[in-house]
Design a protein around this motif. Sequence first.
Motif, PDB file in Angstrom:
ATOM      1  N   UNK A   1       0.826  -1.196   0.000  1.00  0.00           N
ATOM      2  CA  UNK A   1       0.000   0.000   0.000  1.00  0.00           C
ATOM      3  C   UNK A   1       0.867   1.257   0.000  1.00  0.00           C
ATOM      4  N   UNK A   2       0.214   2.407  -0.266  1.00  0.00           N
ATOM      5  CA  UNK A   2       0.980   3.648  -0.383  1.00  0.00           C
ATOM      6  C   UNK A   2       0.273   4.767   0.379  1.00  0.00           C
ATOM      7  N   UNK A   3       1.098   5.572   1.097  1.00  0.00           N
ATOM      8  CA  UNK A   3       0.576   6.731   1.786  1.00  0.00           C
ATOM      9  C   UNK A   3       0.434   7.909   0.830  1.00  0.00           C
ATOM     10  N   UNK A   4       1.260   7.949  -0.182  1.00  0.00           N
ATOM     11  CA  UNK A   4       1.167   9.020  -1.166  1.00  0.00           C
ATOM     12  C   UNK A   4      -0.161   8.862  -1.931  1.00  0.00           C
ATOM     13  N   UNK A   5      -0.971   9.915  -1.885  1.00  0.00           N
ATOM     14  CA  UNK A   5      -2.302   9.828  -2.488  1.00  0.00           C
ATOM     15  C   UNK A   5      -2.236   9.683  -4.002  1.00  0.00           C
TER      16      UNK A   5
ATOM     17  N   UNK B   1       3.576   0.013   6.418  1.00  0.00           N
ATOM     18  CA  UNK B   1       4.353  -0.406   7.594  1.00  0.00           C
ATOM     19  C   UNK B   1       4.553  -1.926   7.607  1.00  0.00           C
ATOM     20  N   UNK B   2       3.516  -2.685   7.284  1.00  0.00           N
ATOM     21  CA  UNK B   2       3.633  -4.157   7.274  1.00  0.00           C
ATOM     22  C   UNK B   2       4.626  -4.613   6.208  1.00  0.00           C
TER      23      UNK B   2
END
Length: 216
Positions: free
Chosen positions: A161-165, A184-185
């Motif tokens: 997954x990505x935090x950057x939108x 994080x995982x």
Amino acid sequence: MAGHPKQARQFRQPEQEKSNKGLIIGLIAAGVVLLAAAGVVLFLLLGPSDVPSEQVAADVPAAADANRDKSSAGEGDAEEPPAPEADDTESSAPESTGAESASKEEAASEPEPAPVEEPAASEYILPDSDTHAYTTSELGALSDWDLFVARNEIFARHGRGFLNEDLARYFSEKSWYTQRYSPEEFDAMPSPLSAVEKQNTETMLALEQSRGSQYL
């Protein structure tokens, strides 16, 4: 007187001829009798049987009629087996037949799985980044955005997954992408990247840093 002896001889000659004829006839009759007797003996010796054929033919149908009477009497005395009932007939059928037909119907009713379509190469910035080690010269034609996406494309293939939108929105529109881990995982677990993928991420990151990319 001299003529009498001649007359006597003339009378004796016919009598002698008659006796000769009688002897010949007797011999012929005896021969006929002997032939008849020989024929009877040969018939008795060479004949098929002493019993007349008409009598044998008459005895055979009588014996056949007697056997027929006995067999018909036996058939009349024997009891016919009872006809099977409907329930017995159905229960005598093998159970496996119903199971096989049911399995065939289930197999026919189940739709075949649709073939899995590989994602088009156009959905990737670098379709071969998991198998081909790119050089700096090969990556030089990419813009800063394309280089940034291509580097994170390697992580997205493994479900990160990505935090950057912008990245999250970009990969969510791709048919091949499925998020399985949070950032994080994914970063905490042993790296699932292959040696080629690790080399490509390092090469692209070094090129981005040398350019001073705005996406770092």
